[in-house]
Design a protein around this motif. Sequence first.
Motif, PDB file in Angstrom:
ATOM      1  N   UNK A  27       0.836  -1.208   0.000  1.00  0.00           N
ATOM      2  CA  UNK A  27       0.000   0.000   0.000  1.00  0.00           C
ATOM      3  C   UNK A  27       0.868   1.253   0.000  1.00  0.00           C
ATOM      4  N   UNK A  28       1.956   1.209   0.783  1.00  0.00           N
ATOM      5  CA  UNK A  28       2.844   2.364   0.864  1.00  0.00           C
ATOM      6  C   UNK A  28       3.528   2.623  -0.476  1.00  0.00           C
ATOM      7  N   UNK A  29       3.893   1.549  -1.168  1.00  0.00           N
ATOM      8  CA  UNK A  29       4.529   1.705  -2.476  1.00  0.00           C
ATOM      9  C   UNK A  29       3.557   2.288  -3.500  1.00  0.00           C
ATOM     10  N   UNK A  30       2.290   1.862  -3.413  1.00  0.00           N
ATOM     11  CA  UNK A  30       1.298   2.335  -4.366  1.00  0.00           C
ATOM     12  C   UNK A  30       0.956   3.821  -4.138  1.00  0.00           C
ATOM     13  N   UNK A  51      10.442   1.062   5.693  1.00  0.00           N
ATOM     14  CA  UNK A  51       9.788   2.363   5.796  1.00  0.00           C
ATOM     15  C   UNK A  51      10.720   3.308   6.545  1.00  0.00           C
ATOM     16  N   UNK A  52      10.681   4.580   6.185  1.00  0.00           N
ATOM     17  CA  UNK A  52      11.473   5.569   6.912  1.00  0.00           C
ATOM     18  C   UNK A  52      10.630   6.834   7.100  1.00  0.00           C
ATOM     19  N   UNK A  53      10.937   7.652   8.103  1.00  0.00           N
ATOM     20  CA  UNK A  53      10.118   8.842   8.390  1.00  0.00           C
ATOM     21  C   UNK A  53      10.066   9.807   7.208  1.00  0.00           C
ATOM     22  N   UNK A  64      10.804   2.589   1.371  1.00  0.00           N
ATOM     23  CA  UNK A  64      12.096   2.481   0.708  1.00  0.00           C
ATOM     24  C   UNK A  64      11.873   1.673  -0.566  1.00  0.00           C
ATOM     25  N   UNK A  65      12.370   2.108  -1.733  1.00  0.00           N
ATOM     26  CA  UNK A  65      12.181   1.343  -2.972  1.00  0.00           C
ATOM     27  C   UNK A  65      12.647  -0.106  -2.805  1.00  0.00           C
ATOM     28  N   UNK A  66      11.904  -1.073  -3.350  1.00  0.00           N
ATOM     29  CA  UNK A  66      12.268  -2.488  -3.185  1.00  0.00           C
ATOM     30  C   UNK A  66      13.687  -2.795  -3.650  1.00  0.00           C
ATOM     31  N   UNK A  67      14.126  -2.166  -4.759  1.00  0.00           N
ATOM     32  CA  UNK A  67      15.474  -2.449  -5.256  1.00  0.00           C
ATOM     33  C   UNK A  67      16.527  -2.011  -4.255  1.00  0.00           C
ATOM     34  N   UNK A  68      16.276  -0.888  -3.592  1.00  0.00           N
ATOM     35  CA  UNK A  68      17.216  -0.403  -2.579  1.00  0.00           C
ATOM     36  C   UNK A  68      17.204  -1.302  -1.352  1.00  0.00           C
TER      37      UNK A  68
END
Length: 328
Positions: A27-30, A51-53, A64-68
């Motif tokens: 959900x956060x990525x979307x 996740x980061x603030x 945080x992007x999945x690739x990262x």
Amino acid sequence: MGKKGTRATHPHAVTELCEAGSRLYANALRSGRILRADAEPAPCLTEFALLHPDPDDPDWLRPVPPSVALAQRLNPIEREISEHRRASIALTEAFEPFLTLSAQDTSSGHSITVLEGLDRINAALDLATAECASEMLTVQPSGPRSTEKRLLEALERDKPLIERGVRIRTLYQHTARYNSERLAYVEQFANGKAEYRTIDELVERLIILDETVAFLPIRDDRQTALELRHTGLVRYLIKVFEFMWSRAVPLTAGVPYETAPDGITEVQHSIAKLLVEGHVDEAIARRLGMNVRTCRAHIAKLAAALGSGSRAQLGYLIAQSGILNQDH
């Protein structure tokens, strides 16, 4: 208190992200961000740095992007793999000068290794078990305190063998028939290629694999063992095993401790034989797989049956009664 309780329910690894964590991260990525309060059911997302603030609003978290995230997790693993690879190469180079000498030394089949410490014994046994392809023969004295841990170790070692089609034959003392943990262990292989028999007396533990290697302890505390790869010794130990096996009773057969016509049970005949040989109560109990109190109770019944008033007289009466000359 609430947060600690929530965290305790998420002890999983990042490779096993929980259902709530997976849903919230998606959900956060979307949407590009997620409310901090909405992420509380899955504290693992911040623990795993998914996740980061949000720098613009403390009430929100950004994904945080999945690739990262993947790279952050893979980098230390790949470094560790590289370090292990370098260490394995260094070890190979260090031992390479000795490999030819070792091959020459063991080509004659003469190999006896002393293993000190349970870790080294178990490591050697695990390796030999993993290489076993045909049959494993074991003699397992079931002492008065056959621990659950020891049975669990045996289960972890035997189960893969059964699944590979390896035949297992195991000898216990008759007293194993009354050990519920031991019976539960045997029941797990009731339909496999495993056979179990019992005999009145066993001296020490023995494991033989594929007529190639044998293990036996050389100290009472089982902290030191021998690994035998001497062809002649292994074959001799197999003959010893087969001798005992032919005189043992299948575990599925009836109870072997029955009262003989002279009123003395078979276990009491076994105790009488060991008493005449000069063994103390503790040694007799260990060889018959029972505790000392049970052993002494049998000795008292034997003394009553023979009319003995003392331990010294008991030995004499056993010898005079002729019970050891009978075929029980």
